[in-house]
Design an enzyme around this catalytic site. Structure first.
Site, PDB file in Angstrom:
ATOM      1  N   GLY A   1      27.488  -9.258  19.365  1.00  0.00           N
ATOM      2  CA  GLY A   1      26.636  -8.536  18.916  1.00  0.00           C
ATOM      3  C   GLY A   1      25.249  -8.602  19.637  1.00  0.00           C
ATOM      4  O   GLY A   1      24.461  -9.659  19.062  1.00  0.00           O
ATOM      5  N   VAL A   2      24.467  -7.411  20.111  1.00  0.00           N
ATOM      6  CA  VAL A   2      23.013  -7.836  20.745  1.00  0.00           C
ATOM      7  C   VAL A   2      22.304  -6.645  20.263  1.00  0.00           C
ATOM      8  O   VAL A   2      21.602  -5.973  20.538  1.00  0.00           O
ATOM      9  CB  VAL A   2      23.248  -7.709  22.267  1.00  0.00           C
ATOM     10  CG1 VAL A   2      23.825  -9.058  22.534  1.00  0.00           C
ATOM     11  CG2 VAL A   2      24.086  -6.815  22.734  1.00  0.00           C
ATOM     12  N   GLY A   3      22.289  -6.561  18.681  1.00  0.00           N
ATOM     13  CA  GLY A   3      21.400  -5.484  18.030  1.00  0.00           C
ATOM     14  C   GLY A   3      20.234  -6.225  17.878  1.00  0.00           C
ATOM     15  O   GLY A   3      19.522  -6.853  18.532  1.00  0.00           O
ATOM     16  N   LYS A   4      19.597  -5.807  16.583  1.00  0.00           N
ATOM     17  CA  LYS A   4      18.298  -6.487  16.270  1.00  0.00           C
ATOM     18  C   LYS A   4      17.964  -7.923  16.482  1.00  0.00           C
ATOM     19  O   LYS A   4      17.003  -8.357  17.077  1.00  0.00           O
ATOM     20  CB  LYS A   4      17.976  -6.199  14.734  1.00  0.00           C
ATOM     21  CG  LYS A   4      17.919  -4.603  14.493  1.00  0.00           C
ATOM     22  CD  LYS A   4      17.087  -4.251  13.007  1.00  0.00           C
ATOM     23  CE  LYS A   4      17.827  -4.777  11.946  1.00  0.00           C
ATOM     24  NZ  LYS A   4      17.295  -4.434  10.549  1.00  0.00           N
ATOM     25  N   VAL A   5      18.897  -8.687  15.951  1.00  0.00           N
ATOM     26  CA  VAL A   5      18.704 -10.184  16.130  1.00  0.00           C
ATOM     27  C   VAL A   5      19.343 -10.803  17.610  1.00  0.00           C
ATOM     28  O   VAL A   5      18.694 -11.521  18.287  1.00  0.00           O
ATOM     29  CB  VAL A   5      19.462 -10.960  14.962  1.00  0.00           C
ATOM     30  CG1 VAL A   5      19.334 -12.337  15.186  1.00  0.00           C
ATOM     31  CG2 VAL A   5      18.605 -10.567  13.687  1.00  0.00           C
ATOM     32  N   GLY A   6      20.793 -10.386  17.861  1.00  0.00           N
ATOM     33  CA  GLY A   6      21.255 -10.758  19.105  1.00  0.00           C
ATOM     34  C   GLY A   6      20.518 -10.774  20.180  1.00  0.00           C
ATOM     35  O   GLY A   6      20.401 -11.493  21.163  1.00  0.00           O
ATOM     36  N   HIS A   7      19.821  -9.536  20.631  1.00  0.00           N
ATOM     37  CA  HIS A   7      18.989  -9.252  21.727  1.00  0.00           C
ATOM     38  C   HIS A   7      17.780 -10.305  21.852  1.00  0.00           C
ATOM     39  O   HIS A   7      17.585 -10.708  23.024  1.00  0.00           O
ATOM     40  CB  HIS A   7      18.702  -7.876  21.995  1.00  0.00           C
ATOM     41  CG  HIS A   7      17.451  -7.507  21.332  1.00  0.00           C
ATOM     42  ND1 HIS A   7      17.342  -7.030  20.165  1.00  0.00           N
ATOM     43  CD2 HIS A   7      16.129  -7.291  21.959  1.00  0.00           C
ATOM     44  CE1 HIS A   7      15.983  -6.783  20.027  1.00  0.00           C
ATOM     45  NE2 HIS A   7      15.387  -7.144  21.005  1.00  0.00           N
TER      46      HIS A   7
ATOM     47  N   LYS B   1      20.788  -9.143  -3.029  1.00  0.00           N
ATOM     48  CA  LYS B   1      20.948  -8.481  -2.150  1.00  0.00           C
ATOM     49  C   LYS B   1      21.331  -7.006  -2.499  1.00  0.00           C
ATOM     50  O   LYS B   1      21.673  -6.778  -3.855  1.00  0.00           O
ATOM     51  CB  LYS B   1      22.390  -8.643  -1.426  1.00  0.00           C
ATOM     52  CG  LYS B   1      22.392  -8.420   0.127  1.00  0.00           C
ATOM     53  CD  LYS B   1      21.513  -9.206   0.842  1.00  0.00           C
ATOM     54  CE  LYS B   1      21.972  -8.960   2.530  1.00  0.00           C
ATOM     55  NZ  LYS B   1      20.903  -9.604   3.531  1.00  0.00           N
TER      56      LYS B   1
END
Length: 359
Positions: free
Chosen positions: A181-187, A81
């Protein structure tokens, strides 16, 4: 001070590289945890850490998680990472990303990078102008594109497996799912849940992110914060923000029967997995169910094919069920069962790699 060398064989990192370029402002850390299965693959996180110590602690944890994630995803890749210290909205620039690419290239292929929090496919295109060891590039540049697509898909498969275990059916129809969390993955996960007929309630520190979800799904409920979400009447809790979502207080207050989300390192400390088990809450190990993204970008290494990658990510359903079965047979929490399975593959396949090929 963070122990770079670790206190056990599982925590030892093979290599940690500190990278700095004064003119571009680059301050980055690349951590390679384990290369028993192959070169280390893991994303680049661009985040405004409070200090370098916090950045180091995060990258070490994330790199170790990638070793386990890649092992259980069936990939011939190790775990690594990288973190770039700074505010991506303010500090990200072409010179900085290209300088970072030079450092990735200097490792000679021991580390292959990709997107993570604060970085996007367009950023990887820039990094790739200085390094050949880059995945997650845009489709226009021969890459796999946005890895959040299959990350969300994989989490959904893990959630289906969890529902099969707890409710007796691999469907979320009629179940109430709380997404933190509804960002890149959540949404994208919300999209899949609504397609399956689930009721959804969300929270996010970003009003813009919440508004995007509401524009597509006005029926979705919104609560003020994570505390309100975990104490609400939900069947499934899906942590999709940053790590450490499952601490003592959260587990004690949680009303859901299942925890299955996209965030990395969800368990705040060792022992939380036992607390979940004691409360009768099924925990789908994060690095198992969120591996769809790494499956997607890993496919780019041999020439990206979305259908092939999606087919491989669909196997997360079976892997998750297998871990639940092992956990029940051995009388341990699923997180422990997942660790054992990943360590077994790293050990057994890694041993085979020690056979000398004479070249």
């Amino acid at each position: 001070m963070t122990d770079v060398f670790g206190t056990s064989h599982k925590d030892v990192h093979e290599q940690v590289v500190f990278c700095a370029d004064e003119q571009s402002g680059l301050r980055a850390i690349i951590a390679i945890h384990n290369t028993a299965l192959g070169p280390a693959l893991g994303g680049t996180r661009f985040y405004p850490y409070e200090n370098e110590q916090a950045a180091l602690a995060d990258v070490l944890n994330l790199a170790k998680g990638m070793s386990y994630k890649n092992a259980l995803a069936g990939l011939d890749l190790g775990g690594g990472k990288a973190v770039i210290i700074g505010d991506p909205a303010r500090d990200k620039s072409e010179p900085l990303l290209r300088a970072y690419g030079r450092f990735v290239e200097s490792l000679g292929g021991r580390y292959i990078t990709a997107c993570d929090v604060g970085t996007y496919s367009e950023d990887m295109d820039i990094v790739a102008r200085e390094s050949t060891f880059v995945t997650g590039r845009t489709l226009a540049n021969g890459g796999a594109g946005d890895s959040s697509i299959l990350t969300a898909f994989g989490v959904f498969q893990g959630m289906r497996a969890s529902a099969e275990r707890v409710f007796g059916t691999p469907s979320l129809h009629g179940r109430r799912v709380g997404v933190e969390g509804v960002g890149k993955v959540g949404h994208r996960l919300v999209d899949l849940l609504r397609e399956d007929g689930a009721e959804v309630v969300v929270c996010d520190v970003s009003e813009r992110a919440v508004e995007r979800v509401r524009q597509h799904h006005p029926e979705v409920d919104v609560v003020a914060d994570a505390r309100a979400l975990v104490t609400s009447d939900i069947d499934v809790f899906a942590p999709c923000a940053l790590g450490g979502a499952l601490d003592d207080d959260t587990v004690a207050a949680l009303r859901a029967k299942i925890v299955c989300g996209a965030a990395n390192n969800q368990l705040a400390h060792a022992g939380v997995e036992k607390q979940l088990e004691d409360r009768g809450i099924l925990y789908a190990p994060d690095y198992v169910v969120n591996s769809g993204g790494v499956i997607q970008v890993a496919d780019e290494i041999r020439g990206f094919d979305m259908e092939r990658a999606r087919s491989n990510a669909a196997q997360i359903y079976d892997t998750t069920l297998k871990i639940f079965e092992i956990a029940a047979e051995e009388g341990v929490p699923p997180a422990v069962a997942a660790d054992r399975l990943a360590e077994r593959r790293m050990s057994e396949v890694g041993r085979i790699r020690a056979i000398w090929l004479g070249r």
